[in-house]
Design a protein around this motif. Structure first.
Motif, short mmCIF file in Angstrom:
data_model
loop_
_atom_site.label_atom_id
_atom_site.label_comp_id
_atom_site.label_asym_id
_atom_site.label_seq_id
_atom_site.Cartn_x
_atom_site.Cartn_y
_atom_site.Cartn_z
N ASN A 122 32.97 -0.39 12.69
CA ASN A 122 32.83 1.10 12.51
C ASN A 122 31.53 1.44 11.91
N GLY A 123 30.51 2.01 12.59
CA GLY A 123 29.36 2.41 11.81
C GLY A 123 28.65 3.86 12.29
N THR A 149 24.93 8.05 17.36
CA THR A 149 25.03 7.33 16.00
C THR A 149 26.19 6.75 15.58
N ASP A 150 27.47 7.27 16.00
CA ASP A 150 28.57 6.88 15.37
C ASP A 150 29.17 6.07 16.38
N ARG A 151 29.78 4.95 16.11
CA ARG A 151 30.41 4.16 16.99
C ARG A 151 31.52 3.26 16.73
N GLU A 152 32.39 2.87 17.24
CA GLU A 152 33.70 1.87 17.03
C GLU A 152 33.23 0.81 18.14
N VAL A 153 33.35 -0.52 17.64
CA VAL A 153 33.31 -1.79 18.48
C VAL A 153 34.33 -2.84 18.28
N ALA A 154 35.07 -3.03 19.31
CA ALA A 154 36.09 -4.09 19.45
C ALA A 154 35.45 -5.26 20.25
N THR A 155 35.47 -6.48 19.51
CA THR A 155 35.10 -7.63 20.11
C THR A 155 35.96 -8.66 20.25
N HIS A 183 32.89 2.14 21.69
CA HIS A 183 33.32 3.60 21.93
C HIS A 183 32.56 4.36 21.04
N SER A 184 31.86 5.51 21.40
CA SER A 184 31.04 6.37 20.61
C SER A 184 31.63 7.61 20.46
N ASP A 185 31.52 8.29 19.32
CA ASP A 185 31.99 9.53 18.91
C ASP A 185 31.87 10.64 20.18
N ASN A 186 30.79 10.70 20.89
CA ASN A 186 30.64 11.49 21.84
C ASN A 186 31.32 11.36 23.10
#
Length: 230
Positions: A29-30, A38-44, A64-67
């Protein structure tokens, strides 16, 4: 003195023996991504294995981006051992290396040679040199370095690992040389929660100059990290 153990491609068996393997799931989460939201969550999901032929690493990212934007990206990287050296050598092996990069609307093919090293204190240190066959545009070069360094702090298990990708410029299409240095510093929680396999919490930091070859787009991005090996 270095001693050549075997020339792997001249003695490949018809079926590879799996020597070891590892699966992992990560969550990131960054809030400082460049190019897009600019804001995203990433599952790997990651899988790595060592075989009698060499080895293989693969991963799939789901972003997944916040937008509301969503993206899937993956890489598949096999290696085939050409030369293997004995325990007295600081070089572990020389391999034929390849990577397939698969995105939403592109597939890139990389092929080249890699070297594995075994410096004191490292789990591994690998250096690969590739020729990149780009899906749309001219080919270029890429160097990839991967490493892992375990250490202990007050009897707690820590791991510092990551990769560095450097890609050459493509002058004809205005693509700049790019450097992506992504590292993870993480603490193993597993002994404190009764798990046998590692469960890490920590931070991933991305230091990326000219992201995707775009001149002047530099990403400095810290991500909260949770990673479980199983």
């Amino acid at each position: 003195m270095k001693k050549l153990m075997y020339l792997g491609l001249l003695a490949l068996p018809t079926q590879a023996d799996v020597l070891w393997s590892d699966f992992s799931l990560s969550y990131l989460n960054g809030s400082h991504y460049e190019v897009g939201d600019t804001d995203r969550e990433v599952a790997t999901f990651e899988y790595v294995t060592g075989t009698s032929w060499g080895g293989m690493f693969m991963f799939i990212d789901r972003l997944h981006s916040d937008n509301g934007d969503k993206e899937t990206y993956g890489e598949f990287s096999p290696k085939f051992t050409l030369l293997e050296f004995d325990q007295s050598s600081w070089v572990k092996s020389i391999s034929a290396a390849a990577t397939i990069e698969i995105g939403e609307d592109f597939t890139h093919y990389l092929y080249g040679v890699g070297a594995g090293f075994k410096p004191v204190g490292f789990n591994y240190l690998n250096v690969d040199l590739y020729r990149r066959n780009n899906d749309s545009g001219k080919d270029n070069w890429q160097t990839t370095i991967t490493w892992a360094v375990p250490f202990e702090v007050a009897s707690s298990e820590w791991l510092f690992d990551g990769f560095l990708d450097w890609s050459s410029a493509i002058g004809e299409q205005g693509t700049a040389a790019s450097m992506n240095w992504t590292s993870q510093l993480k603490w193993n929680l597993a002994p404190y929660v009764g798990l046998k396999s590692p469960l890490y919490i920590g931070m991933e930091y991305v230091f990326w100059n000219n992201k995707y070859g775009i001149q002047g787009v530099d990403e400095r991005n810290a991500n909260l990290l949770l990673k479980w090996h199983f």
